[in-house]
Design a protein around this motif. Structure first.
Motif, PDB file in Angstrom:
ATOM      1  N   MET A 186       0.940  -0.955   0.106  1.00 25.35           N
ATOM      2  CA  MET A 186      -0.057  -0.012  -0.088  1.00 25.35           C
ATOM      3  C   MET A 186       0.961   1.229   0.001  1.00 25.35           C
ATOM      4  O   MET A 186       0.593   2.218  -0.390  1.00 25.35           O
ATOM      5  CB  MET A 186      -0.922  -0.079   1.156  1.00 25.35           C
ATOM      6  N   GLN A 187       1.919   1.141   0.699  1.00 26.67           N
ATOM      7  CA  GLN A 187       2.955   2.373   0.373  1.00 26.67           C
ATOM      8  C   GLN A 187       3.324   2.459  -0.775  1.00 26.67           C
ATOM      9  O   GLN A 187       3.548   3.713  -1.218  1.00 26.67           O
ATOM     10  CB  GLN A 187       4.164   2.346   1.483  1.00 26.67           C
ATOM     11  N   TRP A 188       3.685   1.379  -1.549  1.00 26.58           N
ATOM     12  CA  TRP A 188       4.087   1.512  -2.835  1.00 26.58           C
ATOM     13  C   TRP A 188       2.909   2.121  -3.738  1.00 26.58           C
ATOM     14  O   TRP A 188       3.098   2.957  -4.740  1.00 26.58           O
ATOM     15  CB  TRP A 188       4.278   0.098  -3.664  1.00 26.58           C
ATOM     16  N   GLY A 189       1.919   1.765  -3.601  1.00 24.16           N
ATOM     17  CA  GLY A 189       0.706   2.158  -4.289  1.00 24.16           C
ATOM     18  C   GLY A 189       0.118   3.541  -4.012  1.00 24.16           C
ATOM     19  O   GLY A 189      -0.208   4.508  -4.660  1.00 24.16           O
ATOM     20  N   ARG A 190       0.427   4.124  -2.815  1.00 23.70           N
ATOM     21  CA  ARG A 190       0.197   5.427  -2.483  1.00 23.70           C
ATOM     22  C   ARG A 190       1.394   6.460  -3.031  1.00 23.70           C
ATOM     23  O   ARG A 190       1.000   7.426  -3.521  1.00 23.70           O
ATOM     24  CB  ARG A 190       0.398   5.527  -0.917  1.00 23.70           C
ATOM     25  N   VAL A 220      -3.536   4.597  -4.483  1.00 24.25           N
ATOM     26  CA  VAL A 220      -4.499   4.916  -3.386  1.00 24.25           C
ATOM     27  C   VAL A 220      -3.637   6.281  -2.601  1.00 24.25           C
ATOM     28  O   VAL A 220      -2.741   6.864  -3.041  1.00 24.25           O
ATOM     29  CB  VAL A 220      -4.168   3.828  -2.039  1.00 24.25           C
ATOM     30  N   THR A 221      -4.841   7.053  -2.007  1.00 24.90           N
ATOM     31  CA  THR A 221      -4.482   8.475  -1.493  1.00 24.90           C
ATOM     32  C   THR A 221      -3.809   8.122  -0.006  1.00 24.90           C
ATOM     33  O   THR A 221      -3.049   9.166   0.615  1.00 24.90           O
ATOM     34  CB  THR A 221      -5.784   8.834  -1.230  1.00 24.90           C
ATOM     35  N   ASP A 222      -3.859   6.832   0.554  1.00 21.66           N
ATOM     36  CA  ASP A 222      -3.519   6.938   1.890  1.00 21.66           C
ATOM     37  C   ASP A 222      -2.869   5.393   2.122  1.00 21.66           C
ATOM     38  O   ASP A 222      -3.302   4.520   1.273  1.00 21.66           O
ATOM     39  CB  ASP A 222      -4.356   7.031   3.094  1.00 21.66           C
ATOM     40  N   ASN A 223      -2.370   5.164   3.305  1.00 24.66           N
ATOM     41  CA  ASN A 223      -1.815   3.838   3.648  1.00 24.66           C
ATOM     42  C   ASN A 223      -2.357   3.589   5.049  1.00 24.66           C
ATOM     43  O   ASN A 223      -1.870   3.717   5.945  1.00 24.66           O
ATOM     44  CB  ASN A 223      -0.289   3.672   3.755  1.00 24.66           C
ATOM     45  N   PRO A 224      -3.454   2.981   5.082  1.00 25.21           N
ATOM     46  CA  PRO A 224      -4.284   2.589   6.168  1.00 25.21           C
ATOM     47  C   PRO A 224      -3.433   1.613   7.215  1.00 25.21           C
ATOM     48  O   PRO A 224      -3.781   1.174   8.142  1.00 25.21           O
ATOM     49  CB  PRO A 224      -5.503   2.273   5.902  1.00 25.21           C
ATOM     50  N   ALA A 225      -2.734   0.875   6.407  1.00 32.46           N
ATOM     51  CA  ALA A 225      -1.670  -0.440   7.231  1.00 32.46           C
ATOM     52  C   ALA A 225      -0.504   0.194   7.981  1.00 32.46           C
ATOM     53  O   ALA A 225      -0.345  -0.422   8.799  1.00 32.46           O
ATOM     54  CB  ALA A 225      -1.369  -1.413   5.974  1.00 32.46           C
ATOM     55  N   LYS A 226      -0.499   1.406   7.928  1.00 27.56           N
ATOM     56  CA  LYS A 226       0.705   2.165   8.471  1.00 27.56           C
ATOM     57  C   LYS A 226       0.096   2.359  10.081  1.00 27.56           C
ATOM     58  O   LYS A 226      -0.949   3.003  10.243  1.00 27.56           O
ATOM     59  CB  LYS A 226       1.016   3.408   7.896  1.00 27.56           C
TER      60      LYS A 226
END
Length: 382
Positions: free
Chosen positions: A159-163, A168-174
């Motif tokens: 998700m960080q790569w995608g952000r 994506v606009t955010d990384n909710p897994a962080k």
């Protein structure tokens, strides 16, 4: 299906379109105001045409239209993972890391949800920290905290790569709380370790293809790893350059300090055995001997090339299975290649400071992981 012939440049296609990146089977009709269309085969096997859109669309919109026709959801977690796995950031990772990421991806994509769909089909932009925390907690509560921790690390990375690339606009897994993994710090018994090395030496002398034969390098890889307190990858990357008059110059990873392990008859025997097997393989295979000592690897595979870490791991696991089958050790006594380093540090004579210097660890806290010996101390009073 085989790809068709390479596209020729079409001067009628609008200039804002990169013709080399057009989706397959998409074509442009320049007549009138122009339009994009596709060609496909119907149920009767006849080729048909279907108009897609007007001429003024962008290349990305063309790709989206094709993906929609094929049922590809660009907003889904499955799509994000597929794009990450095609990226240089993924393909440049080591093979073991790639395998771990693929395993974690499958765990997440197949995870069932209350909507009746697997997690991979849900829109990733609607993920919230609370949703991810519930999923990770449930996976951990199933008795698999390590699986949950690996899945979380993978999701956070993806998700960080995608952000960073606009998926994506955010990384909710962080910031998600990781489950506490069970620590697997195995310390093989001295007799069990010795019996396994002897067994590997015995089976390694059998000819390749004979029942029970194992790789001839296993016994001296274990010996050198134990005596020099090395990881498996550090052992198989030793070269003639690491052979000094005083002893073996280590090549430690992960920021550990190198040192020179003095020669003993046992270490010298293992080292010389490795060179003998290597030279025999090179001579039999008629392999050219590298001139520079740093290119002459001590441990080689059956083909005479450098032994890979995955090759070592596979050979060691086959040996362990055979050893359990022949009662050399029990299933409960099973241990891994990395545990030879832990055993070597634990068996090092001296206090904790001596063991830390011998292992090369810069942080004293690592002794809690690798030194499993019990100190013998005097009572508080006579």
């Amino acid at each position: 299906m085989k790809r068709g012939r390479k596209r020729q440049h079409n001067p009628n296609i609008p200039g804002h379109i990169d013709q080399t990146a057009l989706p397959r089977d998409v074509y442009f009709d320049h007549r009138g105001s122009g339009c994009w269309y596709i060609l496909y085969f119907n149920e009767a096997g006849r080729r048909q045409r279907a108009n897609l859109c007007a001429a003024n669309v962008t290349l990305s919109e063309l790709h989206r239209l094709i993906e929609d026709r094929k049922g590809i959801d660009r907003d889904s977690l499955q799509y994000l993972c597929a794009e990450f796995h095609k990226s240089l950031q993924f393909t440049s990772l080591g093979q073991k890391t790639q395998d771990d990421y693929c395993y974690s991806r499958d765990v997440l994509l197949d995870y069932p949800t209350k909507l009746g769909k697997p997690l991979g089909e849900l829109a990733v932009k609607k993920f919230t920290p609370a949703l991810i925390q519930r999923i990770i907690d449930k996976i951990a509560q199933q008795g698999t905290p390590s699986k949950a921790a690996h899945a979380l690390r993978y999701l956070r990375r993806t998700m960080q790569w995608g952000r960073n690339r606009g998926f994506v606009t955010d990384n909710p897994a962080k910031g998600i709380e990781a489950p506490k993994e069970r620590k697997q710090r195995r310390l093989p018994d001295s007799a069990v370790m010795t019996n396994l090395i002897r067994f590997a030496h015995q089976q390694g002398q059998l000819k390749r293809g004979q029942p029970g034969a194992c790789s001839p390098y296993l016994w001296y890889v274990m010996e050198i790893g134990y005596l020099c307190r090395l990881r498996g990858i550090e052992t198989i990357t030793l070269t003639d350059e690491n052979e000094l008059p005083e002893g073996v110059l280590t090549n430690r990873r992960k920021g550990s300090r190198d040192n020179i392990v003095r020669w003993t008859p046992r270490l010298r025997a293992a080292w010389d055995a490795a060179k003998t097997v290597r030279n025999e393989i090179w001579q039999r295979r008629k392999k050219p001997v590298p001139f520079r000592p740093e290119q002459r690897f001590l441990i080689v595979s059956a083909s005479g090339g450098q032994l890979s870490k995955s090759g070592l791991d596979s050979a060691f696991q086959r040996l362990i299975i055979q050893a359990i089958d022949k009662k050399v050790l029990t299933e409960e006594q099973r241990f891994g290649m990395h545990d030879f380093k832990r055993k070597g540090i634990t068996d090092t004579v001296g206090n904790r400071s001596d063991k830390q210097e011998a292992s090369g660890h810069k942080d004293e806290s690592m002794m809690d992981v690798y030194d499993l010996s019990l100190p013998i101390v005097n009572p508080s009073a006579e």
